[in-house]
Scaffold this active site. Structure first.
Site, short mmCIF file in Angstrom:
data_model
loop_
_atom_site.label_atom_id
_atom_site.label_comp_id
_atom_site.label_asym_id
_atom_site.label_seq_id
_atom_site.Cartn_x
_atom_site.Cartn_y
_atom_site.Cartn_z
N ASP A 119 -26.53 6.05 1.58
CA ASP A 119 -26.86 4.65 1.43
C ASP A 119 -27.72 4.21 2.62
O ASP A 119 -27.42 4.57 3.77
CB ASP A 119 -25.57 3.82 1.37
CG ASP A 119 -25.82 2.36 1.07
OD1 ASP A 119 -25.75 1.98 -0.10
OD2 ASP A 119 -26.09 1.61 2.02
N ASP A 136 -39.17 -1.46 -1.37
CA ASP A 136 -39.53 -0.40 -2.33
C ASP A 136 -40.20 0.77 -1.62
O ASP A 136 -39.97 1.93 -1.98
CB ASP A 136 -40.46 -0.97 -3.40
CG ASP A 136 -39.74 -1.89 -4.38
OD1 ASP A 136 -38.50 -1.90 -4.36
OD2 ASP A 136 -40.44 -2.60 -5.13
N GLU A 162 -30.04 0.91 -3.22
CA GLU A 162 -30.37 1.79 -2.08
C GLU A 162 -29.45 3.00 -2.01
O GLU A 162 -29.34 3.64 -0.97
CB GLU A 162 -30.29 1.00 -0.77
CG GLU A 162 -28.90 0.54 -0.37
CD GLU A 162 -28.50 -0.81 -0.95
OE1 GLU A 162 -27.67 -1.49 -0.31
OE2 GLU A 162 -29.02 -1.18 -2.02
#
Length: 260
Positions: A119, A136, A162
């Site tokens: 993560d 992004d 994410e």
């Protein structure tokens, strides 16, 4: 010049249709001439060959165009069903399918299967400060980094947001731990280039072993608990699953101990 597989297939398909049309035209004509020779054999055979040569390319064109459209549609459906649009990595569905295959290979080889979740640390602050466009860019860059530096027998997927999933077959637990820690270190040493400059990015990673027959969702749940522990331990690190996990309270560090 190299001819692509699709072009070779189209040429071969057209030749087969042409030859088939010629055979279907010539054989009946020969039989007909044998019974009723109303014209010269050479003229009739010539017409029987020329007619398919005119018709077959046209038929081939329309048949091949329909076939190529069907193949393009199948590829696009597969891409939408199994690939993450932003990063190009496998998505959740593809990850689950890949994990099933990897686990069966691991059980037959005597090697060990591990599953991990990674993560991006403080990703919300990246979006809040720099905008979703930069967010992004971070996700695409991270996907490329993980895919490039993961061991060859690993599957990297984006589960959403994410969060990334990693599955791999390793010779030992030590090898798996080294590989996961190496990925965390490489990400930390690889800032993301943006229009605002280099943006440092780190990840937290939680992993677990999946040797015993367990549901894939169970493995991901265990890896998620390890990821949660890595976050509470300071982020930018890889931790393994050990149970039971005992949280003292939401503000205190997460303590863990092994059963038995």
């Amino acid at each position: 010049m190299t001819i692509s597989k699709e072009v070779r297939r189209a040429i071969g398909f057209g030749v087969l249709i042409t030859l088939g049309a010629i055979v279907l035209a010539v054989v009946p004509v020969i039989a007909w001439l044998a019974m009723d020779p109303v014209t010269t054999r050479s003229d009739t055979l010539l017409r029987a060959i020329l007619l398919p040569l005119l018709i077959a390319p046209i038929c081939s064109f329309f048949i091949l165009r329909a076939d190529m459209r069907s193949r393009d549609l199948a590829r696009e459906n597969h891409r939408l069903a199994y690939l993450d649009e932003l990063t190009g990595l496998p998505n959740r569905r593809a990850f689950f399918d890949g994990v099933r295959e990897m686990r069966s290979r691991a059980s037959g080889s005597g090697r060990r299967f591990f599953c991990a979740l990674a993560d991006v640390d403080d990703f919300k602050s990246v979006n809040d400060r720099w905008g979703h466009d930069v967010g992004d860019i971070v996700l695409r860059d991270l996907a490329e980094t993980l895919n490039t530096h993961a061991p060859s027998d690993c599957l990297i997927a984006r589960l959403g947001g994410e969060e990334f999933a990693i599955a791999g077959i390793f010779a030992s637990e030590v090898e798996a731990i080294r590989a996961f820690r190496r990925l965390v270190a490489i990400v930390a040493a690889s800032p993301v280039y943006t229009r605002e400059g280099d943006l440092p990015v780190t990840i937290s990673l939680g992993y677990c072993e999946g040797a015993r027959p367990s549901e894939i969702s169970t493995l991901l749940s265990r890896a998620d608990k390890a990821l949660y522990a890595a976050k509470h331990a300071g982020k930018n690190r890889a931790l393994g699953f050990s149970r039971p996990y005992i949280a003292i309270d939401s503000g205190a560090p997460l303590l863990t101990r092994r059963a038995g």
